[in-house]
Structures are given as C-alpha cells and as structure tokens.
Design an enzyme around this catalytic site. Structure first.
Site, PDB file in Angstrom:
ATOM      1  N   LYS A  80      98.910 -44.492   5.826  1.00  0.00           N
ATOM      2  CA  LYS A  80      97.705 -43.691   5.593  1.00  0.00           C
ATOM      3  C   LYS A  80      97.357 -43.778   4.113  1.00  0.00           C
ATOM      4  CE  LYS A  80      96.229 -38.803   5.239  1.00  0.00           C
ATOM      5  NZ  LYS A  80      96.533 -37.385   5.571  1.00  0.00           N
TER       6      LYS A  80
ATOM      7  N   ASP B 139      91.811 -36.375  -0.489  1.00  0.00           N
ATOM      8  CA  ASP B 139      91.508 -35.610   0.716  1.00  0.00           C
ATOM      9  C   ASP B 139      90.982 -34.229   0.334  1.00  0.00           C
ATOM     10  OD1 ASP B 139      91.349 -34.472   3.201  1.00  0.00           O
ATOM     11  OD2 ASP B 139      93.525 -34.336   3.532  1.00  0.00           O
TER      12      ASP B 139
ATOM     13  N   LYS C  35      89.019 -27.977   1.921  1.00  0.00           N
ATOM     14  CA  LYS C  35      90.260 -27.295   1.570  1.00  0.00           C
ATOM     15  C   LYS C  35      89.990 -26.233   0.504  1.00  0.00           C
ATOM     16  CE  LYS C  35      93.460 -31.202   2.249  1.00  0.00           C
ATOM     17  NZ  LYS C  35      94.296 -30.588   3.282  1.00  0.00           N
TER      18      LYS C  35
ATOM     19  N   ASP D  82      97.441 -38.342  -1.217  1.00  0.00           N
ATOM     20  CA  ASP D  82      97.278 -38.473   0.234  1.00  0.00           C
ATOM     21  C   ASP D  82      97.220 -39.935   0.697  1.00  0.00           C
ATOM     22  OD1 ASP D  82      97.334 -37.024   2.561  1.00  0.00           O
ATOM     23  OD2 ASP D  82      95.161 -36.888   2.741  1.00  0.00           O
TER      24      ASP D  82
ATOM     25  N   ASP E 188      89.463 -32.076   8.275  1.00  0.00           N
ATOM     26  CA  ASP E 188      90.648 -32.180   7.419  1.00  0.00           C
ATOM     27  C   ASP E 188      91.832 -32.825   8.144  1.00  0.00           C
ATOM     28  OD1 ASP E 188      92.125 -31.946   5.137  1.00  0.00           O
ATOM     29  OD2 ASP E 188      92.468 -29.774   5.311  1.00  0.00           O
TER      30      ASP E 188
ATOM     31  N   GLU F  17      92.245 -35.778   9.057  1.00  0.00           N
ATOM     32  CA  GLU F  17      91.644 -37.115   8.958  1.00  0.00           C
ATOM     33  C   GLU F  17      92.662 -38.239   9.019  1.00  0.00           C
ATOM     34  OE1 GLU F  17      92.548 -35.385   6.436  1.00  0.00           O
ATOM     35  OE2 GLU F  17      93.542 -36.883   5.201  1.00  0.00           O
TER      36      GLU F  17
ATOM     37  N   ARG G 185      95.222 -38.848  10.904  1.00  0.00           N
ATOM     38  CA  ARG G 185      95.502 -39.378  12.251  1.00  0.00           C
ATOM     39  C   ARG G 185      94.354 -40.254  12.743  1.00  0.00           C
ATOM     40  NH1 ARG G 185      96.148 -33.366  14.474  1.00  0.00           N
ATOM     41  NH2 ARG G 185      96.850 -33.176  12.322  1.00  0.00           N
TER      42      ARG G 185
HETATM   43  N1  BES Z   1      96.722 -34.575   3.745  1.00  0.00           N
HETATM   44  C1  BES Z   1      96.851 -33.399   4.522  1.00  0.00           C
HETATM   45  C2  BES Z   1      98.298 -32.975   4.744  1.00  0.00           C
HETATM   46  C3  BES Z   1      99.057 -32.542   3.526  1.00  0.00           C
HETATM   47  C4  BES Z   1      99.148 -31.197   3.196  1.00  0.00           C
HETATM   48  C5  BES Z   1      99.721 -33.456   2.743  1.00  0.00           C
HETATM   49  C6  BES Z   1      99.871 -30.799   2.101  1.00  0.00           C
HETATM   50  C7  BES Z   1     100.448 -33.053   1.632  1.00  0.00           C
HETATM   51  C8  BES Z   1     100.516 -31.718   1.309  1.00  0.00           C
HETATM   52  C9  BES Z   1      96.216 -33.630   5.888  1.00  0.00           C
HETATM   53  O1  BES Z   1      95.153 -34.503   5.922  1.00  0.00           O
HETATM   54  C10 BES Z   1      95.718 -32.309   6.354  1.00  0.00           C
HETATM   55  O2  BES Z   1      94.834 -31.803   5.735  1.00  0.00           O
HETATM   56  N2  BES Z   1      96.290 -31.807   7.430  1.00  0.00           N
HETATM   57  C11 BES Z   1      95.898 -30.553   7.963  1.00  0.00           C
HETATM   58  C12 BES Z   1      95.790 -30.703   9.462  1.00  0.00           C
HETATM   59  C13 BES Z   1      95.134 -29.537  10.132  1.00  0.00           C
HETATM   60  C14 BES Z   1      93.675 -29.452   9.752  1.00  0.00           C
HETATM   61  C15 BES Z   1      95.284 -29.698  11.616  1.00  0.00           C
HETATM   62  C16 BES Z   1      96.958 -29.530   7.595  1.00  0.00           C
HETATM   63  O3  BES Z   1      98.136 -29.889   7.547  1.00  0.00           O
HETATM   64  O4  BES Z   1      96.601 -28.402   7.310  1.00  0.00           O
HETATM   65 ZN    ZN Z   2      95.088 -35.925   4.453  1.00  0.00          ZN
HETATM   66 MN    MN Z   3      93.330 -33.554   5.488  1.00  0.00          MN
END
Ligand code: BES
Ligand code: ZN
Ligand code: MN
Length: 489
Positions: free
Chosen positions: A254, A259, A266, A277, A336, A338, A340
């Site tokens: 990825k 992000d 966020k 990210d 968010d 994204e 996947r």
């Molecule tokens: N890049 C983030 C995950 C992340 C969070 C990486 C903290 C490193 C530190 C990912 O894209 C994300 O935002 N995931 C969301 C998913 C949710 C919206 C289902 C999350 O983990 O909150």
């Molecule tokens: Zn992300």
């Molecule tokens: Mn995200």
C-alpha cells in the site's frame, strides 16, 4: 537518499590505539575478557578496564549493552566504551552491541576493537542500522557523526562476512527514508521515480500510469486517487535471480503517500503522521533493493499502488460505488478505508499477470491493529498455515514482532452492502480482521497469501533497539530472510 553509514575494516594495530581520537569501543565477554588489543588498552589506561569489568555496574549490563569511561587516562580517545558481548552471542546480541556503539557515535567517529569470535555480519548490521539519521530537511542542529572503523585480526574476512548484511542495511535505510519523507517531497510522482531509479541495480521497473490503470479497470484504486493533483500509479519491480521462467513470489504494498481520510476527513491531531501511509510500499521497495544488491537467487516481483487520498471537488464520496479490476463492485462507506481499495486492485493484477507461487501484502491498513497489538507486533492474516509459519519463523529470527490474527467467513457478514457486492468498511468491531476479509476477496483460493498490517510498527512513537525515533523499516529483514529460506534454500 541517506545511504547507510559505511563501515571500514582495518587490521588490528595495538600501537595505533594510543593515538586514536574520537571514541574507542571495545567488545568484551561477560567476564571481561578481550584479546591483546584489549589488554593493551587496559595497560595504557592503568587498569581502568579491569576495574570497570569487575564492578557491579558491569555485572548488571545485559549482552550488547555498554558503559563509557570518559576521557580515559593514557589515551587520546575521548571515551572508551566497554561493550558486553558473550562468547557465543546470539544474532540479536551482536546486533544490539553494534547498535549500542552507533547510538553513542559522535563527531569524532568510533574505532571498534573486535577480537575473538565475533559475528561481524550482525555487528555491522547493528552498527549501520542504528547509525541511521534522517537529516534531509534539517539545516541546523544536525548531530555530526564521524566514521565507523572496525579494527580486527582479519579485516578482509570480516568485511566479506558483512557484505550481505550491508545489502540488508541499505534496503532497510531505503525504506526508512521513503517512510520518513514528507508528502510534499515524496509525491506520488517522486515515489515512482525513486523506484524507477532502481533499474540501475538490475531490477526491471515499470510504471503503469493512470491511462494504463483505467484500461486495466482498476476502478477501486483510481477512485482513491481521484481527489489528488498528483497522479496515481502502480509500479512493478521484477527481480529475476532465480530459474528462468519460474513463476515469481509476489510482494504487494500500500503506497498512500498521504492519507487525509478524503471526504471522510481525519481529525487534525496527528494527521501529519499519515506521511507514513505508504509504509507497505516502502517495505516492498526496500526488500527489492536488498534482493538486487545481494543478487538473490530467486524470482520475486514487487508491486505497489501509489496514490494520495485527498478531499477535493473531484474526490470520491461516501456512498459512491466503484468497480474493481476483478469485477466486484464496492460501496464506499468511508473514504478513509482507502488502503484496502488500493490493494484490492494491485493484488488482483499481481495474480492475473504473474500467477505467483505465493503473495504477501504489507499495509499500514488499520488503526485497530494498534489497539490490538500496540507497536510491538504487526498483524499477520493468512489463508495458508505453512506460509504463515515460515514467515513467523523468519520474523522471529530477525527480531521483528509479528503475531497471527484470526480470519473467518463470519466476519464477512459485516461487509454486506445493500446496493453493491460489498462495502469498504465493516464497522468498529474487529476492524483489522474485516479489513483482512475484504482483501481476501481479491485473493484466489489457490494463492498462498499473507496480509501484514504494519500500522503499529512502521513508525512507532519511540526509538527501537535498531532504529532512532522514526521509521523502522520493519519487515525488510524478515522478508529478505523468508526469500532466502523459502526460495533460495
Ligand atoms: N492509514 C490508515 C490506518 C492507520 C491509522 C495507519 C493509524 C497508521 C496509523 C487507514 O487508511 C485508515 O484510515 N483506516 C481506518 C479504517 C476505518 C475508516 C474503517 C481506521 O483505521 O480508522
Ligand atoms: Zn490509509
Ligand atoms: Mn485511511
């Protein structure tokens, strides 16, 4: 890019020690034994080493730790660092010893006195990895660090032993640079260019641009990048060091250079960390670099999806439905989630094009994995017990924390959509697992596969044994070992 600090090996020379400036680091066994050079240093410093290693403080030191004698009498060195390294030291202990020495490195440099049976490869790896410093954007306050010289009886042999380790160090430092780099520097274009530049190492590197991705039908990946000014791409890096024509093993990453969360934006606090990210893609790139540098006898292909997730007039909305390359449709619940979406298309493409013997993807995929495992272990999700066991063994050997997580069809319930084939989020419960279940839909049953959720380990909040605070390069060493064990064995 900040290449790892070079390490020079020189012939043991007791007379030269008297005039060494900077620091001297002496490796000693737990009972304070060294060789003739150590004894010479002890005499020059009028028994300071004998006294120090007889102390309670020395007793308390763990293998690989050290103690400083500042401005030692009889020497010109500014410090004499005594580092405890047991006779049959483990890999981790030898690396730790190297790291202890590098952590203390100053402007004057260090001369490491290594006598007896030392694992030079591991010592050198520890030295190189802990000497890493991301100073690309500092104009003041950069800690100056001098050269690292290892003095030993057979410098040629030691250097030869350390060569493969230096290929690993370079891969890890490449990953760290990519992950530490801010998103206004490491744009999607810049990232692809840095990967393209690896062609000079003998890798075959292709950059698929947005037109190519559109033709391939990568609607899931393209949807994520459509709110960014910076173009999305998929970069394919092939290392063909194995048998000609044999199907490769695939690594998929990825690569979200930033992000914001997109329209599901966020919160401001901590958002700056989302420069990391692209950590999964960074690890894939680092492994490919190491494989090329050490001319691995294996066929491995690295594929990364490079995008930026931004809110914009053209950005993807919650409620949108996109079509993946596989043909499955996805309802976007949260923009968010994204990573996947990016991986879905790259995983599918990797299998369609290369029919890989196995596939491992890496992604800073979910915050939930940090809640579950903290910053000590990456989450390991797999459809194949043998591949999973082989990976866990390699990770354990390299001291990179990894922990198997469950999967199962029951979690799929949470991904059902009213209007499309699936939703892109499954809600809060088991957030890392539903993310893995989502990815699994884009993995063919016959492909042994692992998903590594590295959100907690790519950029932990504190320094680690082998890395200063910042990006760790977690996974480069484990995957390099897995390739060696499984494909080159
Ligand atoms: N890049 C983030 C995950 C992340 C969070 C990486 C903290 C490193 C530190 C990912 O894209 C994300 O935002 N995931 C969301 C998913 C949710 C919206 C289902 C999350 O983990 O909150
Ligand atoms: Zn992300
Ligand atoms: Mn995200």
């Amino acid at each position: 890019m900040s290449a790892p600090k070079p390490i020079t090996f020189t012939k043991a020379d007791a007379d030269a020690l008297v005039t060494v400036t900077g620091r001297i680091a002496l490796l000693l066994t737990a009972d304070g034994k060294s060789g003739p050079l150590g004894r010479r240093l002890d005499r020059l410093s009028r028994g300071a080493i004998t006294r120090a290693t007889a102390s309670a403080a020395w007793d308390k030191l763990k293998p690989g730790e050290g103690v400083d004698i500042a401005w030692p009498a009889g020497l010109q060195a500014e410090a004499l660092q005594l580092v405890k390294l047991p006779r049959r030291a483990t890999m981790a202990e030898a690396r730790k010893a190297g790291a202890t020495i590098s952590k203390a490195l100053g402007a004057g440099g260090v001369t490491v006195v290594a006598e007896g049976q030392i694992e030079f490869a591991e010592l050198a790896l520890g030295l190189a990895l802990r000497a890493y410093d991301f100073a690309a954007h500092k104009t003041t306050g950069v800690k100056e660090r001098g050269d690292i010289t290892v003095m030993t009886a057979d410098p040629e042999a030691a250097e030869a032993g350390a060569r493969a380790a230096m290929a690993v160090a370079e891969g890890v430092c490449f990953t760290r640079d990519l992950v530490n780099e801010p998103a206004n520097v490491l744009t999607t274009t810049d990232f692809a260019n840095r990967l393209k530049a690896m062609e000079k190492l003998g890798l075959k590197v292709e950059v698929l641009d947005e037109d190519a991705l559109t033709k391939l039908g990568m609607g899931a990946l393209l949807g994520v990048g459509q709110g960014s000014e910076s173009p999305s791409s998929v970069v394919v890096m092939q290392w063909n060091g194995g048998k000609k024509g044999d199907a490769p093993f695939a690594l998929v990453g990825k690569g979200v250079v930033f992000d914001t969360g997109g329209i599901s934006i966020k919160p401001a606090a901590g958002m700056e960390e989302m420069t990391m990210d692209m950590g999964g893609a960074g690890v894939v790139a680092g492994v490919m670099r190491t494989l090329a540098l050490r001319k691995a006898k294996a066929n491995v292909v690295g594929l990364v999806g490079i995008v930026e997730n931004m809110p914009d007039g053209r950005a993807q909305r919650p409620g949108d439905v996109v079509k993946s390359m596989k043909g499955d449709t996805i309802e976007i619940i949260n923009t968010d989630a994204e990573g996947r979406l990016v991986l879905a298309d790259v995983l599918w493409y990797a299998q369609e094009r290369f029919k890989p013997t196995g596939m491992i993807n890496l992604a800073t995929l979910t915050g939930a994995i940090i809640i579950g495992l903290g910053h000590e272990h990456a989450g390991v999700f797999s459809n194949d017990d043998a591949l999973s066991a082989a990976f866990l063994k390699a990770a354990t050997a390299e001291g990179e924390g990894a922990w198997r997580m469950p999967m199962g069809p029951a979690y799929d319930e949470m991904l059902k959509s009213r209007i499309a084939d699936m939703k892109n989020t499954g809600g809060r419960p088991g957030g890392s697992i539903t993310a893995a279940q989502f990815l699994k839909r884009f993995v063919k049953d016959e492909t042994p596969w692992i998903h590594l959720d590295i959100a907690g380990v790519a950029l932990p909040p504190k320094e680690t044994t082998l890395a200063p605070k910042g990006a760790t390069g977690w996974g480069v060493m484990a995957l390099n070992r897995l390739v060696a064990d499984m494909l080159e064995g």
